[in-house]
Design a protein around this motif. Structure first.
Motif, mmCIF file in Angstrom:
data_model
loop_
_atom_site.group_PDB
_atom_site.id
_atom_site.type_symbol
_atom_site.label_atom_id
_atom_site.label_comp_id
_atom_site.label_asym_id
_atom_site.label_seq_id
_atom_site.Cartn_x
_atom_site.Cartn_y
_atom_site.Cartn_z
ATOM 1 N N SER A 164 22.677 2.042 17.900
ATOM 2 C CA SER A 164 21.835 2.833 17.001
ATOM 3 C C SER A 164 21.398 4.133 17.659
ATOM 4 O O SER A 164 21.373 5.187 17.002
ATOM 5 C CB SER A 164 20.614 2.019 16.565
ATOM 6 N N THR A 169 21.432 -1.987 13.468
ATOM 7 C CA THR A 169 21.917 -0.630 13.759
ATOM 8 C C THR A 169 21.776 0.264 12.550
ATOM 9 O O THR A 169 21.328 1.421 12.655
ATOM 10 C CB THR A 169 23.393 -0.688 14.198
ATOM 11 N N MET A 210 18.851 3.608 11.785
ATOM 12 C CA MET A 210 19.461 4.934 11.757
ATOM 13 C C MET A 210 18.571 6.030 11.151
ATOM 14 O O MET A 210 18.449 7.115 11.736
ATOM 15 C CB MET A 210 20.787 4.862 10.999
#
Length: 308
Positions: free
Chosen positions: A115, A177, A181
């Protein structure tokens, strides 16, 4: 000697005037008493539950039944900690938090790395490389940060099932992830936008490309914002319960789900000392990260909030 001499009377008058500027504030002024008193009350409010958890986790059950939760342990024992780690029952399994800890580490490490890498490149591109549709992409990404998780859970379950990753650690890593973001991209974009534009232009004039500028100029200057991103992701992913219980299966439950199973177990007598020890063990990782990198966290947040 050349120059104009200062008359004695004028010099004496200046000395008599004394130092200029505002008068130093007293240490025990009303403002300081109210300020520090408020801070002490707030600190005690948050530290008192932690104190109760620590002392309770070091007591035996006979001492806990006496009812004085604030008293320090008369006889310190670490048996509740050992039981919470390796013997407490979490449903059908009685191997404590140890299995959940390993699962959480396997979820945390790749989720944080992926990430942060993707978000840092996104933020760098959005701040320094203007491209068609960039602002629209950024707007959609930020709007996605405000959509409640519960709205997207069922579609994600279907998607992970279709690609064969539902109920696996890999699927949960992908979920963490993706959900990390938007906010990370915003932080990195703001941080890179706050850097002197002359650095980027000079590198472009010297012939540096996209990746050369990123690795040789941007990354060495971005330690504070990377620390902020690491703390946010470590805290969010390690403390997550909802995604852990939905997207994995019992053998792969993270530490928070295991903790919930220990605390809510209805088998036999409720062992408060074991529950407190298990809670402290679960929270040690994010607490350690905060203590180690707290100053850099404040610096990174301040720098990342310069430009929007």
């Amino acid at each position: 000697m050349s120059g104009t001499a200062t008359p004695a009377g004028e010099k004496g008058s200046r000395v008599s005037e004394g130092p200029s500027g505002s008068k130093p504030e007293k240490t025990l002024s009303r403002r300081n008493i109210i300020l520090y008193g408020t801070l002490i009350v707030v600190a005690l409010y948050y530290l008192l539950p932690l104190y109760v958890m620590v002392v309770t986790s070091m007591k035996g059950m006979p001492e806990i039944r006496l009812g004085n939760i604030f008293a320090p342990p008369m006889e310190v024992t670490f048996e509740p900690w050992v039981k919470a780690w390796s013997e407490a029952c979490t449903g059908l399994n009685c191997d404590g938090l140890s299995r959940g800890f390993l699962n959480s580490v396997q979820i945390l490490v790749p989720s944080v790395i992926l990430s942060i890498i993707i978000a840092s490149v996104n933020g760098y591109a959005l701040a320094n490389w203007k491209f068609k549709g960039g602002e629209l992409f950024f707007t959609i990404l930020i709007v996605g940060a405000f959509i409640p998780y519960q709205v997207m859970i069922y579609p994600i379950v279907i998607m992970l099932r279709e690609i064969g990753l539902y109920g696996s650690l890999t699927g949960l890593v992908i979920v963490h992830t993706i959900f990390g973001m938007p906010i990370l991209t915003l932080l990195f974009r703001n941080y890179f936008a706050s850097m002197p534009e002359e650095l980027f232009k000079a590198a472009r004039v010297d012939g540096a490309g996209f990746w050369q500028i990123y690795f040789r100029i941007m990354l060495p200057m971005s330690l504070p914002i990377f620390v902020v991103a690491i703390i946010l992701q470590v805290t969010g992913i390690w403390n997550d319960f909802l995604f852990g219980v939905i997207f994995t299966k019992p053998d792969l439950y993270p530490m928070t789900v295991q903790l919930n199973n220990i605390v809510n177990s209805t088998q036999g007598v409720i062992e408060y000392n074991v529950n407190m020890a298990a809670t402290i063990l679960t929270g040690l990782v994010p607490l350690s990260v905060y203590f180690v990198s707290g100053k850099l966290f404040v610096r990174g947040i301040a720098a990342g909030a310069v430009k929007g």
